[in-house]
Design a protein around this motif. Structure first.
Motif, PDB file in Angstrom:
ATOM      1  N   SER A  49       3.712   2.399   2.245  1.00 13.99           N
ATOM      2  CA  SER A  49       3.937   0.965   2.476  1.00 13.99           C
ATOM      3  C   SER A  49       2.624   0.192   2.525  1.00 13.99           C
ATOM      4  O   SER A  49       2.548  -0.939   2.034  1.00 13.99           O
ATOM      5  CB  SER A  49       4.754   0.735   3.746  1.00 13.99           C
ATOM      6  N   VAL A  50       1.578   0.799   3.087  1.00 16.07           N
ATOM      7  CA  VAL A  50       0.264   0.147   3.081  1.00 16.07           C
ATOM      8  C   VAL A  50      -0.248   0.014   1.649  1.00 16.07           C
ATOM      9  O   VAL A  50      -0.776  -1.042   1.260  1.00 16.07           O
ATOM     10  CB  VAL A  50      -0.746   0.928   3.962  1.00 16.07           C
ATOM     11  N   MET A  51      -0.082   1.030   0.856  1.00 14.00           N
ATOM     12  CA  MET A  51      -0.535   0.968  -0.536  1.00 14.00           C
ATOM     13  C   MET A  51       0.268  -0.059  -1.338  1.00 14.00           C
ATOM     14  O   MET A  51      -0.287  -0.738  -2.206  1.00 14.00           O
ATOM     15  CB  MET A  51      -0.457   2.350  -1.195  1.00 14.00           C
ATOM     16  N   PHE A  52       1.557  -0.191  -1.062  1.00 13.38           N
ATOM     17  CA  PHE A  52       2.355  -1.225  -1.725  1.00 13.38           C
ATOM     18  C   PHE A  52       1.817  -2.605  -1.356  1.00 13.38           C
ATOM     19  O   PHE A  52       1.691  -3.483  -2.224  1.00 13.38           O
ATOM     20  CB  PHE A  52       3.825  -1.137  -1.328  1.00 13.38           C
ATOM     21  N   GLY A  53       1.513  -2.808  -0.088  1.00 11.85           N
ATOM     22  CA  GLY A  53       0.967  -4.090   0.356  1.00 11.85           C
ATOM     23  C   GLY A  53      -0.368  -4.404  -0.293  1.00 11.85           C
ATOM     24  O   GLY A  53      -0.619  -5.536  -0.706  1.00 11.85           O
ATOM     25  N   VAL A  54      -1.228  -3.403  -0.384  1.00 14.74           N
ATOM     26  CA  VAL A  54      -2.534  -3.593  -1.029  1.00 14.74           C
ATOM     27  C   VAL A  54      -2.350  -3.947  -2.501  1.00 14.74           C
ATOM     28  O   VAL A  54      -3.022  -4.840  -3.034  1.00 14.74           O
ATOM     29  CB  VAL A  54      -3.406  -2.326  -0.857  1.00 14.74           C
ATOM     30  N   VAL A  82       4.633 -11.461 -10.138  1.00 16.83           N
ATOM     31  CA  VAL A  82       5.830 -10.735  -9.687  1.00 16.83           C
ATOM     32  C   VAL A  82       6.114  -9.548 -10.596  1.00 16.83           C
ATOM     33  O   VAL A  82       6.358  -8.427 -10.125  1.00 16.83           O
ATOM     34  CB  VAL A  82       7.045 -11.690  -9.613  1.00 16.83           C
ATOM     35  N   VAL A  83       6.066  -9.766 -11.901  1.00 15.88           N
ATOM     36  CA  VAL A  83       6.365  -8.689 -12.851  1.00 15.88           C
ATOM     37  C   VAL A  83       5.340  -7.557 -12.733  1.00 15.88           C
ATOM     38  O   VAL A  83       5.700  -6.378 -12.664  1.00 15.88           O
ATOM     39  CB  VAL A  83       6.423  -9.247 -14.292  1.00 15.88           C
ATOM     40  N   VAL A  84       4.070  -7.907 -12.708  1.00 23.90           N
ATOM     41  CA  VAL A  84       3.022  -6.884 -12.604  1.00 23.90           C
ATOM     42  C   VAL A  84       3.113  -6.155 -11.256  1.00 23.90           C
ATOM     43  O   VAL A  84       2.956  -4.928 -11.195  1.00 23.90           O
ATOM     44  CB  VAL A  84       1.623  -7.517 -12.813  1.00 23.90           C
ATOM     45  N   SER A  85       3.397  -6.885 -10.191  1.00 26.40           N
ATOM     46  CA  SER A  85       3.520  -6.257  -8.870  1.00 26.40           C
ATOM     47  C   SER A  85       4.649  -5.252  -8.837  1.00 26.40           C
ATOM     48  O   SER A  85       4.492  -4.147  -8.303  1.00 26.40           O
ATOM     49  CB  SER A  85       3.741  -7.311  -7.787  1.00 26.40           C
ATOM     50  N   ILE A  86       5.803  -5.618  -9.380  1.00 23.85           N
ATOM     51  CA  ILE A  86       6.936  -4.683  -9.405  1.00 23.85           C
ATOM     52  C   ILE A  86       6.581  -3.436 -10.189  1.00 23.85           C
ATOM     53  O   ILE A  86       6.831  -2.304  -9.736  1.00 23.85           O
ATOM     54  CB  ILE A  86       8.193  -5.365  -9.980  1.00 23.85           C
ATOM     55  N   PHE A  87       5.987  -3.612 -11.352  1.00 24.56           N
ATOM     56  CA  PHE A  87       5.599  -2.463 -12.171  1.00 24.56           C
ATOM     57  C   PHE A  87       4.609  -1.563 -11.425  1.00 24.56           C
ATOM     58  O   PHE A  87       4.764  -0.341 -11.383  1.00 24.56           O
ATOM     59  CB  PHE A  87       4.992  -2.933 -13.500  1.00 24.56           C
ATOM     60  N   LEU A  88       3.589  -2.177 -10.822  1.00 25.34           N
ATOM     61  CA  LEU A  88       2.567  -1.381 -10.138  1.00 25.34           C
ATOM     62  C   LEU A  88       3.096  -0.725  -8.871  1.00 25.34           C
ATOM     63  O   LEU A  88       2.671   0.388  -8.523  1.00 25.34           O
ATOM     64  CB  LEU A  88       1.339  -2.232  -9.839  1.00 25.34           C
ATOM     65  N   VAL A  89       4.020  -1.366  -8.161  1.00 23.06           N
ATOM     66  CA  VAL A  89       4.605  -0.740  -6.975  1.00 23.06           C
ATOM     67  C   VAL A  89       5.395   0.508  -7.380  1.00 23.06           C
ATOM     68  O   VAL A  89       5.311   1.552  -6.719  1.00 23.06           O
ATOM     69  CB  VAL A  89       5.475  -1.738  -6.186  1.00 23.06           C
ATOM     70  N   VAL A  90       6.140   0.426  -8.472  1.00 21.84           N
ATOM     71  CA  VAL A  90       6.861   1.605  -8.960  1.00 21.84           C
ATOM     72  C   VAL A  90       5.874   2.698  -9.362  1.00 21.84           C
ATOM     73  O   VAL A  90       6.068   3.884  -9.051  1.00 21.84           O
ATOM     74  CB  VAL A  90       7.797   1.229 -10.135  1.00 21.84           C
ATOM     75  N   LEU A  91       4.791   2.316 -10.027  1.00 26.60           N
ATOM     76  CA  LEU A  91       3.774   3.281 -10.434  1.00 26.60           C
ATOM     77  C   LEU A  91       3.085   3.914  -9.228  1.00 26.60           C
ATOM     78  O   LEU A  91       2.893   5.144  -9.180  1.00 26.60           O
ATOM     79  CB  LEU A  91       2.745   2.608 -11.347  1.00 26.60           C
ATOM     80  N   VAL A  92       2.717   3.113  -8.240  1.00 30.68           N
ATOM     81  CA  VAL A  92       2.074   3.631  -7.025  1.00 30.68           C
ATOM     82  C   VAL A  92       3.039   4.559  -6.284  1.00 30.68           C
ATOM     83  O   VAL A  92       2.641   5.617  -5.773  1.00 30.68           O
ATOM     84  CB  VAL A  92       1.608   2.468  -6.118  1.00 30.68           C
ATOM     85  N   ASP A  93       4.318   4.188  -6.242  1.00 33.64           N
ATOM     86  CA  ASP A  93       5.314   5.047  -5.601  1.00 33.64           C
ATOM     87  C   ASP A  93       5.415   6.389  -6.315  1.00 33.64           C
ATOM     88  O   ASP A  93       5.454   7.441  -5.673  1.00 33.64           O
ATOM     89  CB  ASP A  93       6.666   4.343  -5.593  1.00 33.64           C
ATOM     90  N   LEU A  94       5.406   6.366  -7.637  1.00 37.36           N
ATOM     91  CA  LEU A  94       5.445   7.603  -8.417  1.00 37.36           C
ATOM     92  C   LEU A  94       4.240   8.489  -8.116  1.00 37.36           C
ATOM     93  O   LEU A  94       4.381   9.688  -7.865  1.00 37.36           O
ATOM     94  CB  LEU A  94       5.494   7.268  -9.908  1.00 37.36           C
TER      95      LEU A  94
END
Length: 106
Positions: A49-54, A82-94
């Motif tokens: 969650s911290v990494m998603f926030g960052v 918004v689009v880039v954030s969603i993509f990167l959050v999915v990537l960071v989660d992976l």
């Protein structure tokens, strides 16, 4: 077991409606839930969650600082953020899910 407080209402409802039928008491339910909870789950959830926030903050700041003048540019930058954030959050989660999985294998 709830991963976050968002699942608390669901678990409370589950206890209220299924608890009486299955013979679970409130304290039995709490005890079994706490037995299923691992510190590893809490730690990985907090780290992710911290990494998603960052990630979201970095994208928002970058897009905000590179926005041109005018309402149209603000709208485009917001949409792009918004689009880039969603993509990167999915990537960071992976990445972090894979990292935590391989680290837990020993």
């Amino acid at each position: 077991m709830p991963d976050d407080l968002g699942e608390l209402p669901g678990n409370t409802g589950r206890l209220a409606f299924r608890g009486g039928k299955s013979g679970f008491t409130f304290w039995t339910y709490i005890h079994e839930s706490l037995d299923a909870l691992f510190l590893r789950d809490i730690a990985t959830g907090l780290i992710k969650s911290v990494m998603f926030g960052v990630t979201i903050t970095a994208v928002g700041c970058h897009e905000g600082l590179s926005t041109g003048a005018g309402a149209e540019q603000v709208g485009r930058s917001t949409t792009r953020a918004v689009v880039v954030s969603i993509f990167l959050v999915v990537l960071v989660d992976l990445v972090f899910t894979a990292l935590f999985f391989f680290l837990s294998q020993g």
